[in-house]
Design an enzyme around this catalytic site. Structure first.
Site, short mmCIF file in Angstrom:
data_model
loop_
_atom_site.label_atom_id
_atom_site.label_comp_id
_atom_site.label_asym_id
_atom_site.label_seq_id
_atom_site.Cartn_x
_atom_site.Cartn_y
_atom_site.Cartn_z
N HIS A 157 25.23 -53.51 -17.98
CA HIS A 157 26.09 -53.46 -16.84
C HIS A 157 25.98 -54.83 -15.99
O HIS A 157 24.72 -55.06 -15.91
CB HIS A 157 26.09 -52.14 -16.14
CG HIS A 157 24.93 -51.97 -15.38
ND1 HIS A 157 23.95 -50.82 -15.63
CD2 HIS A 157 24.33 -52.56 -14.48
CE1 HIS A 157 22.90 -50.81 -14.69
NE2 HIS A 157 23.13 -52.00 -13.99
N GLU A 189 29.65 -50.05 -15.92
CA GLU A 189 29.12 -49.77 -16.95
C GLU A 189 29.78 -49.65 -18.27
O GLU A 189 31.11 -50.17 -18.37
CB GLU A 189 28.75 -48.23 -16.92
CG GLU A 189 28.10 -47.87 -15.50
CD GLU A 189 26.25 -47.98 -15.75
OE1 GLU A 189 26.14 -48.91 -16.77
OE2 GLU A 189 25.80 -47.22 -15.27
C1 F6R Z 1 22.67 -54.38 -8.15
C2 F6R Z 1 23.51 -54.67 -9.48
C3 F6R Z 1 22.92 -54.21 -10.92
C4 F6R Z 1 21.79 -54.78 -11.08
C5 F6R Z 1 20.91 -54.18 -12.45
C6 F6R Z 1 19.52 -54.86 -12.71
O1 F6R Z 1 23.26 -54.76 -7.15
O2 F6R Z 1 24.37 -55.22 -9.34
O3 F6R Z 1 23.97 -54.44 -11.64
O4 F6R Z 1 21.49 -56.19 -11.19
O5 F6R Z 1 21.18 -52.61 -12.48
O6 F6R Z 1 18.68 -54.08 -11.89
P1 F6R Z 1 17.24 -54.74 -11.82
O7 F6R Z 1 17.36 -56.03 -11.25
O8 F6R Z 1 16.90 -53.63 -10.79
O9 F6R Z 1 16.83 -54.49 -12.96
#
Ligand code: F6R
Length: 263
Positions: free
Chosen positions: A138, A143
């Site tokens: 995503h 998703e």
């Molecule tokens: C958050 C967002 C999500 C995150 C993804 C990765 O604003 O847009 O798409 O970038 O879930 O999350 P991390 O960086 O926590 O692994």
């Protein structure tokens, strides 16, 4: 798409800060799109450090968030509105009202999403959009199965994403099921996409996003259709790329005029 493989998270942060500097020097009233989650945190820290040392100012910039949990008020510590303040906005010279968050408590969800889209358009569009990627592919909270031409709307998180994000909450059951998120078409309208990814747990998603077929099964793959994308990866996140060596060679031989830190 420019894919850059760097030694570690700090090198990614440095490169992202170089890109931000070049952007705000060229356009002081830059409109940012801001991601939350762990991936951009080191970059936000580096940007704040350089801004505070007088390297550049963000005082004329503004920002739109990528997403928000439904049911969490803006002052809830795990809301993305609170998160972006604590990791970034409170540490830079952006105006207090410069960040448009999505209201996860909105009673009229379609109206909130339409207003958000309208305000991005009124601001002249997003210049530089930060992105991370989820382990299920995503971007923002689009998703697998998301329409490739989607706009800002409500979505239901996959079980995988709720498990991944449980680390910010007391338990998985506390992670909201629903979110408001910029759509894939909304993200694709930003002028420059800057994706930051680190860690082995993202290697498969990165390979699918960068080299796989463009498919709603990996929503991040839509960025292959964007004319200006920079993907900054550490070695672990790049580990499953078929073109890993080629990407390294391209970066090693990047012409000087194309480098980010020349401004
Ligand atoms: C958050 C967002 C999500 C995150 C993804 C990765 O604003 O847009 O798409 O970038 O879930 O999350 P991390 O960086 O926590 O692994």
């Amino acid at each position: 798409m420019e894919v850059v493989i760097l030694p570690d998270e700090q090198a990614i942060a440095n490169a992202a800060a170089d890109i931000v500097k070049r952007q705000v020097v060229a356009k002081p009233n830059t409109v940012f799109g801001l991601a939350t989650g762990s991936s951009p945190v080191a970059a936000y820290r580096e940007i704040a450090k350089r801004q505070n040392s007088g390297d550049f100012t963000l005082s004329d910039t503004r920002a739109f968030m990528l997403d928000e949990y439904v049911g969490l008020p803006a002052d809830h510590p795990q809301s993305y509105a609170a998160f972006i303040r604590s990791v970034f906005i409170d540490h830079v010279d952006m105006r207090d009202d410069a960040v448009r968050t999505l209201n996860g408590m909105a009673q009229d969800v379609p109206a909130e999403c339409a207003a958000f889209e309208f305000e991005i358009a009124q601001a002249g569009g997003v210049d530089l959009q930060f992105l991370g990627i989820g382990s299920d592919g995503h971007i923002a909270f689009n998703e697998p199965g998301s329409s490739l031409v989607s706009r800002t709307r409500i979505k239901t998180l996959t079980e995988q994403t709720r498990i991944d994000n449980a680390r910010f909450f007391d338990s998985v059951s506390d992670v909201p099921r629903h979110v408001l998120t910029q759509g894939l078409a909304t993200i694709m309208e930003a002028r420059h996409l800057l994706m930051l990814v680190n860690g082995e747990s993202k290697a498969e998603a990165v390979a699918a996003c960068v080299e796989g077929p463009v498919s709603a099964m990996c929503p991040g793959s839509i960025i292959q259709m964007h004319p200006r994308v920079t993907v900054l990866l550490d070695e672990a996140a790049a580990g499953k790329l078929a073109l890993e060596d080629y990407f390294k060679e391209v970066y090693a031989h990047k012409p000087d005029w194309q480098r980010w830190n020349t401004s």
